[in-house]
Design a protein around this motif. Structure first.
Motif, PDB file in Angstrom:
ATOM      1  N   SER A  82       0.822  -1.205   0.000  1.00 47.55           N
ATOM      2  CA  SER A  82       0.000   0.000   0.000  1.00 47.55           C
ATOM      3  C   SER A  82       0.856   1.255   0.000  1.00 47.55           C
ATOM      4  O   SER A  82       1.949   1.272   0.587  1.00 47.55           O
ATOM      5  N   VAL A  83       0.351   2.323  -0.619  1.00 45.50           N
ATOM      6  CA  VAL A  83       1.043   3.607  -0.551  1.00 45.50           C
ATOM      7  C   VAL A  83       1.026   4.164   0.866  1.00 45.50           C
ATOM      8  O   VAL A  83       1.754   5.115   1.165  1.00 45.50           O
ATOM      9  N   SER A  84       0.239   3.570   1.754  1.00 38.62           N
ATOM     10  CA  SER A  84       0.187   4.060   3.130  1.00 38.62           C
ATOM     11  C   SER A  84       1.487   3.793   3.886  1.00 38.62           C
ATOM     12  O   SER A  84       1.661   4.304   5.001  1.00 38.62           O
ATOM     13  N   VAL A  85       2.405   3.016   3.307  1.00 31.77           N
ATOM     14  CA  VAL A  85       3.687   2.789   3.989  1.00 31.77           C
ATOM     15  C   VAL A  85       4.590   4.018   3.921  1.00 31.77           C
ATOM     16  O   VAL A  85       5.544   4.131   4.691  1.00 31.77           O
ATOM     17  N   LEU A 142      13.074 -16.239  -2.145  1.00 34.18           N
ATOM     18  CA  LEU A 142      11.762 -16.063  -2.769  1.00 34.18           C
ATOM     19  C   LEU A 142      11.701 -14.703  -3.454  1.00 34.18           C
ATOM     20  O   LEU A 142      11.477 -13.683  -2.809  1.00 34.18           O
ATOM     21  N   PRO A 143      11.917 -14.663  -4.765  1.00 33.32           N
ATOM     22  CA  PRO A 143      11.767 -13.391  -5.480  1.00 33.32           C
ATOM     23  C   PRO A 143      10.348 -12.858  -5.298  1.00 33.32           C
ATOM     24  O   PRO A 143       9.377 -13.595  -5.477  1.00 33.32           O
ATOM     25  N   VAL A 144      10.212 -11.578  -4.942  1.00 33.08           N
ATOM     26  CA  VAL A 144       8.890 -11.025  -4.678  1.00 33.08           C
ATOM     27  C   VAL A 144       8.768  -9.623  -5.252  1.00 33.08           C
ATOM     28  O   VAL A 144       9.656  -8.790  -5.099  1.00 33.08           O
ATOM     29  N   THR A 145       7.650  -9.391  -5.939  1.00 32.65           N
ATOM     30  CA  THR A 145       7.284  -8.055  -6.392  1.00 32.65           C
ATOM     31  C   THR A 145       6.233  -7.517  -5.446  1.00 32.65           C
ATOM     32  O   THR A 145       5.164  -8.114  -5.298  1.00 32.65           O
ATOM     33  N   LEU A 146       6.541  -6.404  -4.780  1.00 27.47           N
ATOM     34  CA  LEU A 146       5.602  -5.747  -3.879  1.00 27.47           C
ATOM     35  C   LEU A 146       4.955  -4.584  -4.620  1.00 27.47           C
ATOM     36  O   LEU A 146       5.652  -3.712  -5.146  1.00 27.47           O
ATOM     37  N   LEU A 147       3.640  -4.582  -4.673  1.00 25.26           N
ATOM     38  CA  LEU A 147       2.897  -3.544  -5.380  1.00 25.26           C
ATOM     39  C   LEU A 147       2.234  -2.621  -4.366  1.00 25.26           C
ATOM     40  O   LEU A 147       1.320  -3.031  -3.641  1.00 25.26           O
ATOM     41  N   ARG A 148       2.705  -1.376  -4.314  1.00 23.62           N
ATOM     42  CA  ARG A 148       2.141  -0.394  -3.396  1.00 23.62           C
ATOM     43  C   ARG A 148       0.935   0.269  -4.056  1.00 23.62           C
ATOM     44  O   ARG A 148       1.063   1.234  -4.804  1.00 23.62           O
ATOM     45  N   ALA A 149      -0.230  -0.284  -3.752  1.00 20.18           N
ATOM     46  CA  ALA A 149      -1.461   0.160  -4.410  1.00 20.18           C
ATOM     47  C   ALA A 149      -1.974   1.452  -3.793  1.00 20.18           C
ATOM     48  O   ALA A 149      -1.825   1.703  -2.587  1.00 20.18           O
ATOM     49  N   GLY A 150      -2.605   2.277  -4.638  1.00 22.93           N
ATOM     50  CA  GLY A 150      -3.265   3.489  -4.174  1.00 22.93           C
ATOM     51  C   GLY A 150      -4.683   3.198  -3.738  1.00 22.93           C
ATOM     52  O   GLY A 150      -4.965   2.151  -3.154  1.00 22.93           O
ATOM     53  N   ALA A 151      -5.602   4.124  -4.014  1.00 23.61           N
ATOM     54  CA  ALA A 151      -7.003   3.963  -3.634  1.00 23.61           C
ATOM     55  C   ALA A 151      -7.681   3.027  -4.630  1.00 23.61           C
ATOM     56  O   ALA A 151      -8.171   3.452  -5.674  1.00 23.61           O
ATOM     57  N   VAL A 152      -7.701   1.752  -4.308  1.00 24.02           N
ATOM     58  CA  VAL A 152      -8.181   0.720  -5.231  1.00 24.02           C
ATOM     59  C   VAL A 152      -9.677   0.923  -5.513  1.00 24.02           C
ATOM     60  O   VAL A 152     -10.462   1.194  -4.610  1.00 24.02           O
ATOM     61  N   CYS A 157     -15.883  -3.812  -4.933  1.00 24.20           N
ATOM     62  CA  CYS A 157     -15.232  -3.154  -3.805  1.00 24.20           C
ATOM     63  C   CYS A 157     -16.212  -3.009  -2.643  1.00 24.20           C
ATOM     64  O   CYS A 157     -17.348  -2.595  -2.829  1.00 24.20           O
ATOM     65  N   ARG A 158     -15.754  -3.324  -1.432  1.00 24.46           N
ATOM     66  CA  ARG A 158     -16.612  -3.215  -0.250  1.00 24.46           C
ATOM     67  C   ARG A 158     -16.596  -1.804   0.349  1.00 24.46           C
ATOM     68  O   ARG A 158     -17.421  -1.482   1.195  1.00 24.46           O
ATOM     69  N   THR A 159     -15.629  -0.980  -0.083  1.00 18.87           N
ATOM     70  CA  THR A 159     -15.552   0.396   0.408  1.00 18.87           C
ATOM     71  C   THR A 159     -15.346   1.348  -0.772  1.00 18.87           C
ATOM     72  O   THR A 159     -14.330   2.037  -0.859  1.00 18.87           O
ATOM     73  N   PRO A 160     -16.312   1.404  -1.692  1.00 19.36           N
ATOM     74  CA  PRO A 160     -16.129   2.228  -2.889  1.00 19.36           C
ATOM     75  C   PRO A 160     -16.266   3.721  -2.577  1.00 19.36           C
ATOM     76  O   PRO A 160     -17.330   4.201  -2.179  1.00 19.36           O
ATOM     77  N   ARG A 161     -15.189   4.461  -2.742  1.00 16.80           N
ATOM     78  CA  ARG A 161     -15.233   5.900  -2.491  1.00 16.80           C
ATOM     79  C   ARG A 161     -16.249   6.590  -3.400  1.00 16.80           C
ATOM     80  O   ARG A 161     -16.828   7.616  -3.029  1.00 16.80           O
ATOM     81  N   PRO A 188      -5.903   7.136  -7.340  1.00 16.44           N
ATOM     82  CA  PRO A 188      -6.666   5.891  -7.436  1.00 16.44           C
ATOM     83  C   PRO A 188      -5.877   4.790  -8.155  1.00 16.44           C
ATOM     84  O   PRO A 188      -4.883   5.052  -8.838  1.00 16.44           O
ATOM     85  N   ALA A 189      -6.359   3.565  -7.982  1.00 15.85           N
ATOM     86  CA  ALA A 189      -5.738   2.404  -8.628  1.00 15.85           C
ATOM     87  C   ALA A 189      -6.840   1.460  -9.086  1.00 15.85           C
ATOM     88  O   ALA A 189      -7.490   0.807  -8.266  1.00 15.85           O
ATOM     89  N   ALA A 190      -7.063   1.392 -10.389  1.00 21.11           N
ATOM     90  CA  ALA A 190      -8.089   0.503 -10.932  1.00 21.11           C
ATOM     91  C   ALA A 190      -7.644  -0.948 -10.821  1.00 21.11           C
ATOM     92  O   ALA A 190      -6.477  -1.271 -11.046  1.00 21.11           O
TER      93      ALA A 190
END
Length: 324
Positions: A82-85, A142-152, A157-161, A188-190
Motif C-alpha cells: 500500500s502507498v500508506s507505507v 523467494l523473489p517477490v514483487t511488492l505492489l504499493r497500491a493506491g485507492a483501489v 469493492c466493499r468500500t467504494p469511495r 486511485p488504482a483501478a
C-alpha cells in the motif's frame, strides 16, 4: 487478476475463504477454499508447488513468514502492499493525519525511493511496512514483487469511495459541498491496472517494490464531474477553502489537504508496464455495480464496511444547515 493471468495461459488456482468462483472466470480456473490464517490449509493449496503465488491479503510479518516458509515450493510471489507505507521527510504519514498539521506532504510525484514508516504492529501502515521488510529480506529464497497500491477501485469493492457521489445523485442532491475547493488528489488504482502489473510481474520474477496506481490522479471535483457524466446528472459543487467547514459537511473519502500522487516510471522501466485504463473509463462499470447493490437497501446494509470506516457519509441535515 484471475482473468489477466488465465488469459495469458497460466493455469490458475484461486484460493479464498469462501471458495467461490467469479462469474466471468474462464472454465479452466480452479477454485479452492482455504483461510490463509491456516498455515496447513495454505500449504495444501500450494501443493507440490507453483510458479507464481499472488497474495492480495497479506497484512503483516506473520503473513510474510508464512510465504517465505513455502519458498521451496514457490517460484516467485507478487504481493499487494500500500502507498500508506510512505512517510514524508518530517516523519508524517497516514497514521498522523488526524493530528493538527499531521497530514504528510509528499513530493509530487511520489516515487518508491521515498522513506517509509517504521515497521511494527501498531497500524495497517506499519504492518504493511513490516510485511515488506520481511519479504524483501528473503529475496534470495523467494523473489517477490511488492505492489504499493493506491485507492483501489472497481466493481465488487466493499468500500467504494465513488459511493459518496453516486448516492447523492440517486437521492437528488444537486448541490454538494467540497472541502479544499475540490482540488484534493488521492491517487486511485483501478483493479484492471493492478492486474496488468501482476500479469507482467508474474512473467518477470524479481525482487522489487513498485507503485500501483492509475495513469491519472483526478481531483475530487473532477471525479464528481466524471460520475455525473456517467449518471446523466448536472450538479453544483460548493467549493470551500480549507478543511471541512462543519462535521459531516464537505469531507469526501478522497479529501486530503495535500496531494498523494505517485509515479509509475519504475513499473514502466522494469516491467514495460502500460496502463489498461484511465480512471474515468472504469466508472460506468463501477457506478452500475454500486447502483445495483444500493437498490432497495439502506446504504449501511449494502456497504457495512464503508459505514464502519467512514461513519455517516450522508448527513444531509448538516449539509442543508450549513448551506442555509
Amino acid at each position: 487478476m484471475v482473468r489477466a493471468l488465465a488469459g495469458e495461459g497460466w493455469e490458475v488456482t484461486a484460493v479464498s475463504r469462501g471458495g467461490g468462483r467469479g462469474r466471468d472466470w474462464p472454465d479452466g480456473v480452479r477454485a479452492v477454499r482455504a483461510d490463509r490464517e491456516d498455515d496447513a490449509a495454505l500449504a495444501s493449496a500450494v501443493g507440490d508447488g507453483c510458479d507464481v503465488l499472488v497474495d492480495t491479503v497479506a497484512y503483516g510479518p506473520a503473513h510474510a513468514r508464512q510465504l517465505t516458509a513455502l519458498a521451496g515450493r514457490i517460484g516467485s510471489a507478487v504481493v499487494i502492499s500500500s502507498v500508506s507505507v510512505y512517510e514524508d521527510d518530517q516523519g508524517r504519514g497516514f497514521d498522523t493525519q488526524d493530528r493538527p498539521g499531521g497530514f504528510p506532504e509528499y513530493p509530487v510525484p511520489l516515487t518508491e525511493g521515498q522513506r517509509t514508516v517504521r515497521p511494527g504492529d501498531a497500524s495497517y501502515s506499519t504492518r504493511k511496512a513490516a510485511l515488506e521488510r520481511e519479504l524483501l529480506g528473503a529475496g534470495d529464497a523467494l523473489p517477490v514483487t511488492l505492489l504499493r497500491a493506491g485507492a483501489v477501485h472497481g466493481p465488487y469493492c466493499r468500500t467504494p469511495r465513488e459511493l459518496w457521489f453516486v448516492k447523492r445523485n440517486l437521492d437528488g442532491r444537486r448541490r454538494r459541498v467540497l472541502a479544499y475547493r475540490g482540488a484534493s488528489r488521492f491517487h486511485p488504482a483501478a483493479v484492471g491496472n493492478v492486474a496488468e502489473l501482476v500479469r507482467l510481474a508474474a512473467a518477470r520474477p524479481g525482487t522489487r517494490v513498485l507503485n500501483a496506481v492509475d495513469p491519472d490522479a483526478p481531483t475530487v471535483a473532477g471525479i464528481g464531474a466524471a460520475i455525473d457524466a456517467v449518471m446523466g446528472v448536472e450538479a453544483e459543487d460548493v467549493l470551500v477553502d480549507g478543511p471541512p467547514p462543519a462535521e459531516g459537511v464537505g469531507d469526501t473519502p478522497w479529501s486530503v489537504p495535500a496531494p498523494v500522487v505517485c509515479a509509475m516510471t519504475a513499473a514502466e522501466r522494469e516491467l514495460g508496464y502500460r496502463p489498461v485504463s484511465h480512471y474515468a473509463e472504469t466508472l460506468p462499470e463501477t457506478v452500475a455495480f454500486i447502483e445495483r447493490r444500493l437498490a432497495g437497501r439502506d446504504w449501511r446494509e449494502a456497504y457495512p464496511k464503508m459505514a464502519q470506516s467512514y461513519g455517516n457519509l450522508f448527513d444531509y441535515a448538516a449539509e442543508d444547515a450549513w448551506l442555509a
